[in-house]
Design an enzyme around this catalytic site. Structure first.
Site: not given
Ligand code: ACO
Length: 452
Positions: A311, A368
């Site tokens: 998140h 979620d």
């Molecule tokens: N699985 C694996 N790796 C992940 C995940 C995940 N679910 N989420 C983040 N990471 C990693 C990224 O690859 C990144 O790694 P790096 O630093 O080596 O490049 C690091 O963690 C940071 O990720 P970002 O995408 O930069 O984080 P951001 O804050 O932009 O994204 C998000 C947040 C979009 C929710 C992300 O965690 C994600 O894609 N999660 C899966 C989708 C999800 O569950 N979404 C629902 C969110 S809650 C809601 O909207 C109700």
């Protein structure tokens, strides 16, 4: 909003100049640096893709402490509201700032109940969609189309018009979602029944048919109501920011909420609950086990994310996920059935929380992760997960929209950019231009054929 004594100095080493910036203190959470006059004073913009460090507005509605896993609606902890309140009571709280008195609560519930019916013309909108259309696609279209029905109350600058629009949208959202569901199934639409409360009515419109009596399962209704509460608001998330941005041009609220639904649909946001179930089904139906799957996620080349994990704000367990996990376990216990999906989800969670990859990046289950399993257990098909999220989030969108319009500092949203494109090119007539590459031609041909 208190002006803090704290001041910040920005030093331009090249011009050997210093600029003073004010700090502003909120009631809790990080202070902010006021940069509203920065461009005027310095000719500089700030650069923050995805707004990771930008407070885009001043709000009194919802507070999140992502490090500690705290979520407050108007100061009340989410756990207390989820376990004791009802969605409409929480809606009143988010909209008006305080919990309603008994008489205010009754009046509010009656008002919402009396707006649940849709203009009959709306049913023809549904009939224009293909039967296999995703319910979110139908909701985007139909909610936007409501603007064409309420010319009597579209003066955004009139508080009474704003209030009646909020009541209408809140009341009609379950009706629209249920109609999208029924249309998808090929079943007749079920009209709302005013003898039911908000959530019972939604279950009735989804599951009743004209041929059979339908008895509402009160346990299911209680869980659905809790799901609505847990999704009701989440400060400046992507869909809420979309609603605020759309509304900042004084667009009508139906158009703004339709924009919010569009933003919510993406799998990085509200679409994740559907993606979690698809992910669990994939693990269940393939040779992968949760451990292999976690390894696949960690191998970044695969570009697979663990859906329902991570998140932007929470760097600890999402408090909503905690409530939902408990409710999921209680439901299966009550139903006396074992859920393979719950077992897989719990195993994934255990493995991920022990794993250095997830620990280092502070990735924990978000709202979620368990909501899909719970919804599936209530008999809700996967495609309805995000529409249910949208119903819950509607009051958050509306409250934030109203707060924005009533804010003294309200301005149209107009971010700036760091331009990195070309400059000063001279126009050439088409015959003088270079030939398009073969790849561009192939792409054009494919696009053309797909559009036939
Ligand atoms: N699985 C694996 N790796 C992940 C995940 C995940 N679910 N989420 C983040 N990471 C990693 C990224 O690859 C990144 O790694 P790096 O630093 O080596 O490049 C690091 O963690 C940071 O990720 P970002 O995408 O930069 O984080 P951001 O804050 O932009 O994204 C998000 C947040 C979009 C929710 C992300 O965690 C994600 O894609 N999660 C899966 C989708 C999800 O569950 N979404 C629902 C969110 S809650 C809601 O909207 C109700």
């Amino acid at each position: 909003m208190n002006k803090d004594k704290k001041r910040f100095t920005l030093i331009d080493n090249e011009l050997k100049k210093e600029y003073q910036l004010d700090g502003i203190k909120g009631s809790t959470g990080p202070d902010v640096i006021n940069i509203a006059g920065l461009y005027k004073e310095t000719g500089l913009f700030t650069y923050d893709p995805g707004f990771t460090s930008t407070a885009a507005c001043n709000s009194k509605i919802t507070f999140i402490d992502g490090e500690k896993g705290i979520l407050l609606y108007r100061g009340y902890p989410i756990e207390e509201l989820a376990n004791n309140s009802s969605y409409l009571e929480v809606s009143y709280l988010l909209m008006h700032g305080e919990l309603p008195s008994e008489s205010d609560k009754k009046e509010f519930e009656n008002t919402i109940r009396n707006h649940s019916l849709l203009n009959e013309q709306i049913s023809y909108f549904f009939r224009g969609f293909r039967r296999d259309a995703h319910p979110m696609a139908m909701m985007i279209g139909v909610v936007g189309a409501l603007s064409a029905f309420y010319h009597d109350s579209l003066n955004i600058e009139d508080p009474e018009h704003r209030m009646i629009s909020t009541h209408r949208i809140l009341a009609k959202m379950p009706t629209i979602a249920a109609m999208a569901f029924k249309y998808h199934l090929g079943q007749p639409f079920m009209y709302p029944l005013n003898k039911y409360d908000y959530t019972d009515n939604f279950l009735h419109m989804c599951f009743a048919t004209p041929t059979e009596d339908y008895e509402i399962n009160q346990l299911y209704s209680k869980i659905m109501d809790q799901i609505f509460i847990l999704h009701a608001d989440h400060e400046q998330n992507a869909s809420t920011s979309t609603v605020r941005t759309a509304g900042s041009s004084l667009a009508n609220p139906y158009a703004c909420i339709s924009a919010g639904i569009s933003s919510l649909w993406g799998k990085s946001h509200g679409g994740a609950n559907e993606a979690v179930i698809n992910m669990i089904d994939e693990i269940n139906n393939s040779n992968l086990n949760p451990k292999n799957f976690i390894d696949e996620v960690k191998n970044k080349k695969n570009k697979i994310r663990l859906m329902g994990f991570g998140h932007r704000v929470y760097k600890s367990y999402d408090p909503r996920a905690k409530v939902l996990k408990k409710s999921t376990e209680e439901l299966f216990k009550e139903l006396k059935i074992k859920s393979k999906e719950l077992e897989i989800a719990k195993e994934i969670e255990e493995l991920a929380l022990e794993d250095d990859y997830f620990k280092e990046k502070s990735l924990y289950p978000n709202v979620d992760f368990y909501s899909g399993i719970l919804l599936k257990a209530l008999g809700i098909p996967t495609t309805m997960f995000t529409p249910i999220f949208a119903i819950g989030r509607t009051i958050g969108w509306l409250s934030q929209w109203k707060e924005m319009i009533e804010d003294k500092e309200f301005k149209i949203t107009r971010p700036r950019q760091l331009y990195s494109g070309e400059i000063n090119k001279n126009y050439k007539k088409v015959v003088e231009r270079e030939k398009k590459s073969i790849f561009n031609l192939l792409w054009l041909k494919k696009t053309f054929l797909n559009n036939q």
